[in-house]
Design an enzyme around this catalytic site. Structure first.
Site, PDB file in Angstrom:
ATOM      1  N   GLU A   1      19.903 -13.170  26.665  1.00  0.00           N
ATOM      2  CA  GLU A   1      21.366 -13.106  26.576  1.00  0.00           C
ATOM      3  C   GLU A   1      21.878 -13.944  25.407  1.00  0.00           C
ATOM      4  O   GLU A   1      21.530 -15.114  25.263  1.00  0.00           O
ATOM      5  CB  GLU A   1      22.015 -13.592  27.878  1.00  0.00           C
ATOM      6  CG  GLU A   1      23.526 -13.398  27.888  1.00  0.00           C
ATOM      7  CD  GLU A   1      24.155 -13.660  29.256  1.00  0.00           C
ATOM      8  OE1 GLU A   1      25.286 -13.191  29.476  1.00  0.00           O
ATOM      9  OE2 GLU A   1      23.519 -14.330  30.090  1.00  0.00           O
TER      10      GLU A   1
ATOM     11  N   ASP B   1      28.764 -10.763  29.324  1.00  0.00           N
ATOM     12  CA  ASP B   1      29.671 -10.255  30.355  1.00  0.00           C
ATOM     13  C   ASP B   1      31.062 -10.048  29.758  1.00  0.00           C
ATOM     14  O   ASP B   1      31.246 -10.089  28.548  1.00  0.00           O
ATOM     15  CB  ASP B   1      29.703 -11.204  31.557  1.00  0.00           C
ATOM     16  CG  ASP B   1      30.054 -12.640  31.138  1.00  0.00           C
ATOM     17  OD1 ASP B   1      30.688 -12.811  30.089  1.00  0.00           O
ATOM     18  OD2 ASP B   1      29.678 -13.582  31.865  1.00  0.00           O
TER      19      ASP B   1
ATOM     20  N   ASP C   1      32.334 -14.684  26.488  1.00  0.00           N
ATOM     21  CA  ASP C   1      31.424 -15.795  26.182  1.00  0.00           C
ATOM     22  C   ASP C   1      30.020 -15.334  25.820  1.00  0.00           C
ATOM     23  O   ASP C   1      29.355 -15.933  24.971  1.00  0.00           O
ATOM     24  CB  ASP C   1      31.343 -16.764  27.363  1.00  0.00           C
ATOM     25  CG  ASP C   1      30.665 -16.127  28.582  1.00  0.00           C
ATOM     26  OD1 ASP C   1      31.158 -15.071  29.053  1.00  0.00           O
ATOM     27  OD2 ASP C   1      29.644 -16.659  29.056  1.00  0.00           O
TER      28      ASP C   1
ATOM     29  N   TYR D   1      30.098 -22.229  34.304  1.00  0.00           N
ATOM     30  CA  TYR D   1      30.358 -23.298  33.319  1.00  0.00           C
ATOM     31  C   TYR D   1      30.909 -24.527  34.023  1.00  0.00           C
ATOM     32  O   TYR D   1      31.992 -25.007  33.735  1.00  0.00           O
ATOM     33  CB  TYR D   1      31.298 -22.796  32.212  1.00  0.00           C
ATOM     34  CG  TYR D   1      30.631 -21.760  31.343  1.00  0.00           C
ATOM     35  CD1 TYR D   1      29.695 -22.126  30.383  1.00  0.00           C
ATOM     36  CD2 TYR D   1      30.906 -20.408  31.508  1.00  0.00           C
ATOM     37  CE1 TYR D   1      29.049 -21.173  29.603  1.00  0.00           C
ATOM     38  CE2 TYR D   1      30.269 -19.439  30.725  1.00  0.00           C
ATOM     39  CZ  TYR D   1      29.346 -19.840  29.775  1.00  0.00           C
ATOM     40  OH  TYR D   1      28.708 -18.900  29.005  1.00  0.00           O
TER      41      TYR D   1
END
Length: 490
Positions: free
Chosen positions: A470, A81, A78, A230
């Protein structure tokens, strides 16, 4: 004389930034479009193809699913990571597909690359949706342990646990988003690969039926595995209406129209919400359905046109119902963490709604004020240009685009030396020497859009500041459509 005058103005702009000339050409947008799609190759999990362009990446996750005796190899990580989270992956796939549906005609030589990015997602989602009856696999990787390590995906040795939703542990939100992704992608491949398109649509129908029949939030079923990463904060009603809307658009089957009309009120048709993200689909559903009213005069969809106006009015400076906040430099600002996801999603909705309105000479009504499609396009352009470098910091927030862009992004694969340069394994804790290093990331994650600056236009190019540095697949997905749109304008 006029040409000379503008030439002087632009030189003045370059020297002092006082004047504002058009910062980017259609060629610039085309380059940014290409890079925004290349980014997805850096997020790939599984066995990489021979035509992989980000060659610092290698194969990873080749046994994903084996602990549950299913094949879950492939898909996307995603963000920075090495977990495959189903909800944002499905949302990313839906938005990439919507980008192609609305603006694919402007993608030219990037259309096949965009389709390849979509297919990398749908091939995985098909596996997740069809491997086991009445089951949707929604995640691979134990996130808490994954986040305790800083290692490239090629080396990862954290548990690759498999998580699923079922009739006993429902997940209507993630299942309906998966249905939306498969349905939207079926439109993308309808002409170029009809059999694949049919397969996608059939799977979408089955997954939607599963989502609707066994209702519940996957956050409740999977708790700490998906939260706080999430968590489905908005619940699952928005995804059910969103999924049904995409199935109606993809299939034209009247039972989905009936579903929307019968369940719309219960599922949030009249809720005005001002954020569109992987979690909350309400504004986008209204814009998607408004097309039915504008194109076909489906009277039941007039409601969605009105509420689409409400959403757009909330964004437009000068509107009497302005809700949005903007930084001093003009960037839409929603929240501290990964703010650019809201900028790209809002920009896409502005352009898509402008397209629908332009087809019918319509306008947005905001109380006593009225705004044309051109106003929506201008606002979206300001946001896209800000991302690409027309901002107070003179920083491009797309990695690899422009002269100055983030060098220390929060991304394991980008920040740890590539396997080709460092064949030896770099373990869970060993990678933190690269996390804390002041050196730029050795592997350029071309096209990645990072979280972006704060509400004062300040940006920390700091690997440790994940809120700003990120990247994520769902930040890029709507920008692909916006860049395609602007690349086609002279």
């Amino acid at each position: 004389m006029g040409v000379v005058y503008m030439h002087v103005l632009c030189i003045t702009f370059l020297l002092s930034f006082i004047f504002s000339c058009s910062a980017f050409t259609s060629r610039d947008y085309s380059v940014a479009l290409e890079k925004s799609i290349i980014f997805y190759e850096g997020q790939r999990s599984g066995k990489l193809p021979a035509n992989q362009r980000l060659t610092w990446r290698g194969n990873s996750g080749l046994s994903d699913g084996s602990t549950s005796h299913v094949d879950l190899v492939g898909g996307y990580y995603d963000a920075g990571d090495n977990v495959k989270f189903g909800l944002p992956m499905a949302f990313t796939t839906t938005l990439l597909s919507w980008s192609v549906i609305e603006f694919g005609d402007s993608m030219h030589n990037q259309l096949n690359n965009a389709k390849a990015a979509i297919r990398w997602g749908t091939d995985y989602l098909l596996k997740a949706a069809t491997a086991t009856p009445n089951t949707l696999y929604v995640q691979v990787g134990e996130p808490n342990q994954d986040h305790r390590c800083w290692e490239r995906p090629e080396d990862m040795d954290t548990p690759r646990n498999v998580y699923k939703v079922s009739p006993q542990n429902p997940g209507s939100d993630v299942a309906a988003e998966t249905a939306a992704a498969l349905a939207a992608a079926s439109i993308v491949f309808k002409d170029s690969d009809p059999s694949y398109s049919t397969k996608l649509l059939r799977a979408a129908m089955n997954v939607f039926n599963f989502a609707d029949k066994y209702r519940g939030s996957y956050s409740d079923s999977l708790s700490s595995v998906v939260c706080p990463f999430y968590c489905s904060y908005s619940g699952y009603h928005d995804e059910l209406l969103w999924g049904a809307s995409w199935l109606y658009r993809a299939s034209g089957i009247t039972s989905y129209l009936d579903y929307i009309q019968s369940n719309g009120q219960t599922l949030g048709a009249t809720d005005d919400d001002y954020s569109f993200s992987w979690d909350d689909k309400r504004p986008a559903t209204k814009i998607l359905l408004s097309k039915g009213f504008l194109d076909k005069n489906i009277q039941e969809f007039q409601l969605y046109k009105s509420h689409s106006d409400n959403y757009i009015c909330s964004l437009i400076p000068g509107s009497p119902s302005l809700q949005a906040q903007y930084t001093p430099g003009g960037l839409l600002y929603k929240e501290t963490g990964s703010n650019l996801q809201y900028v790209t999603s809002s920009s896409f909705l502005l352009l898509t709604y402008a397209k629908y309105l332009n087809s019918h000479g319509g306008a947005v009504t905001c109380g006593s004020s009225s705004f044309t499609a051109d106003k929506l396009i201008a606002l979206a352009k300001k946001q896209v240009d800000y991302i690409l470098g027309d901002n107070p910091a003179r920083m491009s927030y797309m990695v690899g685009f422009g002269q100055r862009y983030p060098q220390h992004i929060h991304h394991r694969g980008s920040s740890v030396p590539a396997v080709k340069q460092h064949p030896g394994r770099i373990g869970c804790s060993d990678g933190f020497q690269y996390f804390y290093s002041g050196s730029p990331n050795p592997n350029v994650l071309v096209g990645a859009i990072v979280g972006g600056p704060d509400n004062r236009d300040n940006f920390a190019d700091d690997r440790n500041n994940y809120q700003q540095s990120e990247p994520a697949t769902y930040i890029n997905a709507p920008l692909v459509g916006a860049l395609a749109f602007f690349s086609a304008r002279s």
